[in-house]
Design a protein around this motif. Structure first.
Motif, short mmCIF file in Angstrom:
data_model
loop_
_atom_site.label_atom_id
_atom_site.label_comp_id
_atom_site.label_asym_id
_atom_site.label_seq_id
_atom_site.Cartn_x
_atom_site.Cartn_y
_atom_site.Cartn_z
N GLY A 5 61.06 -34.04 46.86
CA GLY A 5 61.43 -34.43 45.52
C GLY A 5 62.49 -33.58 44.85
N PHE A 6 63.23 -32.71 45.57
CA PHE A 6 64.25 -31.88 44.95
C PHE A 6 65.30 -32.72 44.25
CE2 PHE A 6 62.75 -28.74 48.15
CZ PHE A 6 62.45 -27.70 47.29
N LEU A 7 65.80 -33.76 44.94
CA LEU A 7 66.84 -34.59 44.35
C LEU A 7 66.33 -35.31 43.12
CD1 LEU A 7 68.53 -36.04 47.55
CD2 LEU A 7 69.36 -34.21 46.07
N THR A 8 65.04 -35.71 43.19
CA THR A 8 64.46 -36.39 42.04
C THR A 8 64.44 -35.47 40.83
OG1 THR A 8 63.09 -37.71 43.47
CG2 THR A 8 62.40 -37.54 41.19
N LEU A 9 64.06 -34.21 41.03
CA LEU A 9 64.03 -33.27 39.91
C LEU A 9 65.42 -33.06 39.32
CD1 LEU A 9 61.52 -30.52 41.08
CD2 LEU A 9 61.26 -32.14 39.22
N MET A 10 66.44 -32.96 40.17
CA MET A 10 67.79 -32.78 39.67
C MET A 10 68.20 -33.96 38.80
SD MET A 10 68.91 -29.87 40.60
CE MET A 10 70.66 -30.09 40.26
N SER A 11 67.85 -35.16 39.24
CA SER A 11 68.22 -36.34 38.45
C SER A 11 67.46 -36.39 37.14
CB SER A 11 67.96 -37.61 39.27
OG SER A 11 66.57 -37.77 39.51
N LEU A 12 66.22 -35.90 37.15
CA LEU A 12 65.44 -35.86 35.91
C LEU A 12 66.02 -34.87 34.92
CD1 LEU A 12 61.79 -36.04 37.30
CD2 LEU A 12 62.89 -37.72 35.83
N TRP A 13 66.49 -33.72 35.39
CA TRP A 13 67.08 -32.75 34.50
C TRP A 13 68.33 -33.29 33.82
CZ3 TRP A 13 66.54 -28.61 38.85
CH2 TRP A 13 65.24 -28.10 38.82
N LEU A 14 69.03 -34.21 34.49
CA LEU A 14 70.26 -34.79 33.94
C LEU A 14 70.01 -36.06 33.15
CD1 LEU A 14 72.55 -34.30 37.06
CD2 LEU A 14 72.53 -32.91 34.98
N ALA A 15 68.72 -36.46 33.07
CA ALA A 15 68.39 -37.72 32.41
C ALA A 15 68.53 -37.60 30.90
CB ALA A 15 66.98 -38.16 32.77
N GLU A 16 68.43 -38.74 30.22
CA GLU A 16 68.56 -38.77 28.77
C GLU A 16 67.38 -38.10 28.12
OE1 GLU A 16 68.82 -42.87 27.86
OE2 GLU A 16 66.83 -43.34 28.55
N ASP A 17 67.51 -37.82 26.81
CA ASP A 17 66.50 -37.04 26.09
C ASP A 17 65.13 -37.66 26.15
OD1 ASP A 17 68.77 -36.04 23.39
OD2 ASP A 17 68.44 -35.26 25.43
N SER A 18 65.04 -38.99 26.19
CA SER A 18 63.74 -39.66 26.20
C SER A 18 62.94 -39.35 27.45
CB SER A 18 63.91 -41.18 26.09
OG SER A 18 64.61 -41.67 27.22
N THR A 26 56.95 -32.30 34.92
CA THR A 26 56.99 -32.25 36.37
C THR A 26 57.40 -30.86 36.86
OG1 THR A 26 57.52 -34.60 36.54
CG2 THR A 26 58.10 -33.23 38.42
N THR A 27 58.40 -30.28 36.21
CA THR A 27 58.87 -28.96 36.60
C THR A 27 57.77 -27.92 36.49
OG1 THR A 27 61.09 -29.53 35.80
CG2 THR A 27 60.63 -27.21 36.18
N SER A 31 55.84 -25.92 39.51
CA SER A 31 55.88 -24.46 39.50
C SER A 31 54.48 -23.88 39.67
CB SER A 31 56.50 -23.96 38.19
OG SER A 31 56.46 -22.55 38.12
N ILE A 32 53.51 -24.45 38.98
CA ILE A 32 52.13 -23.97 39.07
C ILE A 32 51.57 -24.23 40.46
CG2 ILE A 32 49.78 -24.36 38.24
CD1 ILE A 32 51.07 -24.98 35.48
N LEU A 33 51.80 -25.43 40.97
CA LEU A 33 51.23 -25.80 42.27
C LEU A 33 51.87 -25.04 43.42
CD1 LEU A 33 50.92 -29.64 41.70
CD2 LEU A 33 49.05 -27.99 41.80
N SER A 34 53.08 -24.58 43.22
CA SER A 34 53.74 -23.82 44.29
C SER A 34 53.05 -22.49 44.56
CB SER A 34 55.21 -23.58 43.94
OG SER A 34 55.33 -22.73 42.81
N ALA A 68 52.94 -36.97 37.03
CA ALA A 68 54.15 -36.14 37.01
C ALA A 68 54.40 -35.51 38.37
CB ALA A 68 54.03 -35.06 35.94
N ALA A 69 53.37 -35.45 39.21
CA ALA A 69 53.50 -34.91 40.56
C ALA A 69 52.31 -35.37 41.38
CB ALA A 69 53.58 -33.37 40.54
N ALA A 70 52.46 -35.23 42.69
CA ALA A 70 51.37 -35.62 43.59
C ALA A 70 51.20 -34.57 44.67
CB ALA A 70 51.67 -36.98 44.24
N LEU A 71 49.96 -34.41 45.08
CA LEU A 71 49.65 -33.48 46.16
C LEU A 71 48.80 -34.23 47.18
CD1 LEU A 71 49.97 -30.43 46.90
CD2 LEU A 71 47.70 -30.08 45.91
N SER A 72 49.35 -34.43 48.36
CA SER A 72 48.61 -35.08 49.44
C SER A 72 47.86 -34.00 50.21
CB SER A 72 49.55 -35.84 50.37
OG SER A 72 50.12 -36.94 49.69
N ILE A 73 46.53 -34.07 50.14
CA ILE A 73 45.65 -32.99 50.60
C ILE A 73 45.38 -33.11 52.10
CG2 ILE A 73 43.40 -31.93 50.29
CD1 ILE A 73 45.11 -31.67 47.83
#
Length: 480
Positions: A5-18, A26-27, A31-34, A68-73
């Motif tokens: 999901g790295f590319l997804t996060l980059m696109s989210l950071w550039l998304a509109e204010d809404s 998500t960020t 960060s916590i799950l890492s 906001a995120a998923a963890l496949s166990i």
């Protein structure tokens, strides 16, 4: 561990204010799950990635949870770590295997964490002991061939794609319950991860109070990482008889069904639905008999005398029953991504007049008249499941496309009206509903039974005092 999901996060950071708040959520979550020391194979993913889509895809997309995120166990230890990290950091989460639940209460989770248990899909048959042990990612379809090949069978739900443990913890109704009881009646033991991140062995001899509670209200009390069931020796083939009746035969058919001898060997599913080809309702029925074709047809004579417009008879082994019965629609109804607004009603008494009155008032009305001799043979106090005297489970299904939300409000109004009609002749004083068929708008007593709730509330307070497991028809921590 893999991360997606790295590319997804980059696109989210550039998304509109809404969308900025969702990106930050998500960020922070990633960060916590890492910080977790995850096993090889466990996948952390963000919205927009293929891994995220695979980890969150649902059968029913009506009022779904939002992640906001998923963890496949990949391991029990990873699940323990995920629960501890989530509770320590106030992260809301939902653990799922097959994701076939459709209560609107799941939609109360927004921007949460999806704990995907589908990779925990081990199936182990102990032929000598006659037991089956599975993980939370195992579906009914996954167990049928291994169990059959070992010379056994087991009570299951009707659809092969439904996760077995998920169905179990609500009770587990199905075609073989007249002979073997509910799926919970075959449960011997389980491993449960609690809200505190502890793993408890539960059975009649260990943590018996929690074992009582998970058999009927398990989604509220912990996450099962494995479950062991009692198997039963194979008994021979089953006869599947599919029938179609024109709507004009409704009175005759339902009167015959009301008077039909539904012994332990019969499982009957009747559906009233709208057929676009004939521009009107029709009645379709699936009769499954535990025995050979000749005997089944002889016993079914009162129903066949009504005069079906279509009949198909097939004799099948147990492991093929779910795929073949009910017009072989198992694969079709298991497809993900549709809108289903579903309401359940339990009937203790069968009344033809009630069936007739519901005709044509929803996308479909399904009556599951499963025999219940073995169900009522189990003492009511043995499990948390409250509706052992139910003889028919009704499912009102309202289906529409995502582009036609205009039908939502009329569908809800119609559903509540039909449900009220069914209650009047149900044999219960008020609404009673199998919790796995609950819409989510019902009262606690209507799902869990008033006599069970005081004990369930005590268990909730003991094992989940902070209400971590609160997204599946939630229980309170106090009840009077």
């Amino acid at each position: 561990m893999r991360y997606s999901g790295f590319l997804t996060l980059m696109s989210l950071w550039l998304a509109e204010d809404s969308q900025a708040s969702a990106a930050m959520s998500t960020t922070n979550l990633l960060s916590i799950l890492s910080r977790g020391n995850w096993s090889t194979g466990t996948v952390l993913s963000a919205p927009g990635s293929t891994d995220f889509t695979d980890a969150t895809a649902r059968w029913d997309v009506y009022r779904p949870p939002n992640y906001a995120a998923a963890l496949s166990i990949h391991s029990e230890q990873d699940l323990i770590t995920a629960v501890k990290l989530s509770t320590a950091n106030n992260i809301s989460f939902l653990a799922t295997g097959g994701r076939h639940g459709y209560s609107i209460t799941f939609g109360n989770l927004q921007n949460g964490l999806a704990l995907d248990l589908s990779p925990l899909d081990t199936v182990a048959v102990d032929a000598a002991a006659g037991t089956l042990t599975i993980g939370p990612g195992v579906t009914f379809g996954d167990v049928m061939d291994p169990v059959y090949e070992a010379g056994y069978q087991i009570q299951t739900g009707t659809c092969t794609c439904v996760e077995m443990i998920g169905a179990t913890i609500g009770g587990g109704i199905g075609r073989l319950q007249g002979t073997y009881g509910l799926v919970i009646d075959g449960l011997l033991s389980a491993r449960v991860v609690t809200a505190a991140g502890e793993v408890l062995e539960v059975s009649e001899n260990f943590n018996a109070d929690l074992f009582w509670g998970i058999r009927g209200a398990g989604a509220n009390l912990g996450i099962l990482t494995s479950a062991t069931y009692q198997l039963h020796p194979l008994t021979g083939n089953y006869t599947s008889i599919d029938l179609i009746f024109p709507a004009s035969r409704n009175v005759t058919y339902f009167t015959a069904l009301e008077n039909f001898n539904t012994s332990a060997h019969w499982a009957i599913e009747t559906e009233i639905l709208y057929n676009a080809d004939i521009n009107g309702p029709e009645i379709i029925a699936s009769y499954v008999y535990e025995g050979d074709q000749e005997e089944a047809l002889k016993l079914l004579a009162p129903i066949l005398d009504v005069g079906p417009s279509f009949i198909n008879v097939t004799e099948v082994p147990w492991n093929e029953l779910s795929a073949i019965a009910a017009f072989a629609t198992d694969a079709e109804v298991c497809e993900n991504g549709s809108i289903y607004d579903i309401y359940g009603v339990n009937l203790r008494t069968l009344t033809a007049a009630t069936w007739i009155e519901t005709e044509g008032q929803s996308s479909s009305v399904v009556f599951e008249s499963w025999a219940n001799e073995a169900v009522v043979a189990v003492a009511d106090e043995k499990t948390a499941y409250p509706w052992r005297d139910t003889t028919t489970y009704v499912m009102l299904q309202f289906v529409w496309s995502t582009s036609d939300s205009s039908v939502e409000a009329p569908s809800i109004a119609m559903a509540q009206k039909v449900r009220d009609t069914l209650i009047e002749t149900s044999g219960y004083d008020d609404l009673a509903v199998y919790v796995n068929y609950a819409n989510g708008d019902e009262a606690l007593e209507e799902m869990y039974g008033a006599r069970k709730l005081p004990r369930l509330a005590e268990l909730k307070k003991k094992y989940d005092p902070s209400n971590v497991f609160r997204y599946s028809n939630p229980l309170p921590t106090a009840y009077s």
